[in-house]
Design a protein around this motif. Structure first.
Motif, short mmCIF file in Angstrom:
data_model
loop_
_atom_site.label_atom_id
_atom_site.label_comp_id
_atom_site.label_asym_id
_atom_site.label_seq_id
_atom_site.Cartn_x
_atom_site.Cartn_y
_atom_site.Cartn_z
N VAL A 97 -28.11 23.97 74.16
CA VAL A 97 -27.14 24.86 73.56
C VAL A 97 -26.43 25.60 74.68
CG1 VAL A 97 -26.85 26.84 72.05
CG2 VAL A 97 -28.54 25.10 71.49
N THR A 101 -21.96 29.17 71.91
CA THR A 101 -22.36 28.47 70.70
C THR A 101 -22.75 29.49 69.65
OG1 THR A 101 -23.18 26.64 72.03
CG2 THR A 101 -23.91 26.73 69.76
N ASP A 102 -22.26 29.29 68.44
CA ASP A 102 -22.60 30.22 67.36
C ASP A 102 -24.03 29.96 66.90
OD1 ASP A 102 -20.12 31.40 67.36
OD2 ASP A 102 -19.29 29.98 65.91
N LEU A 103 -24.90 30.92 67.18
CA LEU A 103 -26.29 30.85 66.76
C LEU A 103 -26.55 31.91 65.70
CD1 LEU A 103 -28.03 30.46 70.23
CD2 LEU A 103 -27.61 28.68 68.55
N PRO A 104 -27.54 31.71 64.85
CA PRO A 104 -27.86 32.72 63.85
C PRO A 104 -28.28 34.03 64.53
CG PRO A 104 -29.05 30.69 63.43
CD PRO A 104 -28.39 30.54 64.75
N GLU A 105 -28.05 35.11 63.84
CA GLU A 105 -28.45 36.43 64.33
C GLU A 105 -29.97 36.52 64.39
OE1 GLU A 105 -26.51 38.99 65.38
OE2 GLU A 105 -24.79 37.66 65.15
N LEU A 106 -30.47 37.28 65.33
CA LEU A 106 -31.91 37.43 65.51
C LEU A 106 -32.57 38.01 64.26
CD1 LEU A 106 -34.34 37.17 67.36
CD2 LEU A 106 -33.82 39.45 68.25
N LEU A 109 -33.09 35.30 61.70
CA LEU A 109 -34.21 34.42 62.05
C LEU A 109 -35.55 35.08 61.77
CD1 LEU A 109 -32.86 32.88 65.37
CD2 LEU A 109 -32.98 31.80 63.13
#
Length: 119
Positions: A97, A101-106, A109
């Protein structure tokens, strides 16, 4: 203590399977590289190559191939490299990654993890 399959493996057989080679030259395959068959086995093909082509009908990692074949990963890398050079399989390397890159917010998660633990 029980002996595992590799402890019972004849070193001469492994030498024969790899043609005396100890590493896959010029081809970098890590444990999670996915191998996918591009062709069907042909008559007279080495049995280990046939099994790799059969397993590779669905993307299969190098470590999974080694497990299914009951062979050391180093031997499987050599066999897969043979098939790659012949164009009989393709290798899909995992991608990292990258930045941006658009990752989910902590927090999201963490909520998913709590939900999974509650199952």
């Amino acid at each position: 203590m029980t002996r595992g399959p590799l402890e019972d493996e004849n070193p001469d057989r492994l030498y024969t399977v790899t043609g005396g080679r100890s590493r896959a030259e010029e081809i970098d395959l890590d444990l999670v590289t996915l191998i996918v068959s591009e062709t069907e086995p042909y008559p007279g093909m080495q049995s280990e190559h046939v099994r790799i082509l059969q397993l590779g009908r669905h993307p299969t990692s190098v470590v999974e191939l080694a497990s299914e074949l009951g062979l050391p990963v180093s031997v499987v890398r050599i066999l897969v490299a043979d098939l790659l050079r012949a164009g009989r399989v393709s290798a899909r390397h995992p991608t990292a990654v990258g930045p941006g890159t658009d990752l989910p917010e902590l927090e999201f998660l963490k909520k998913v993890l709590v939900g999974l633990r509650n199952l």
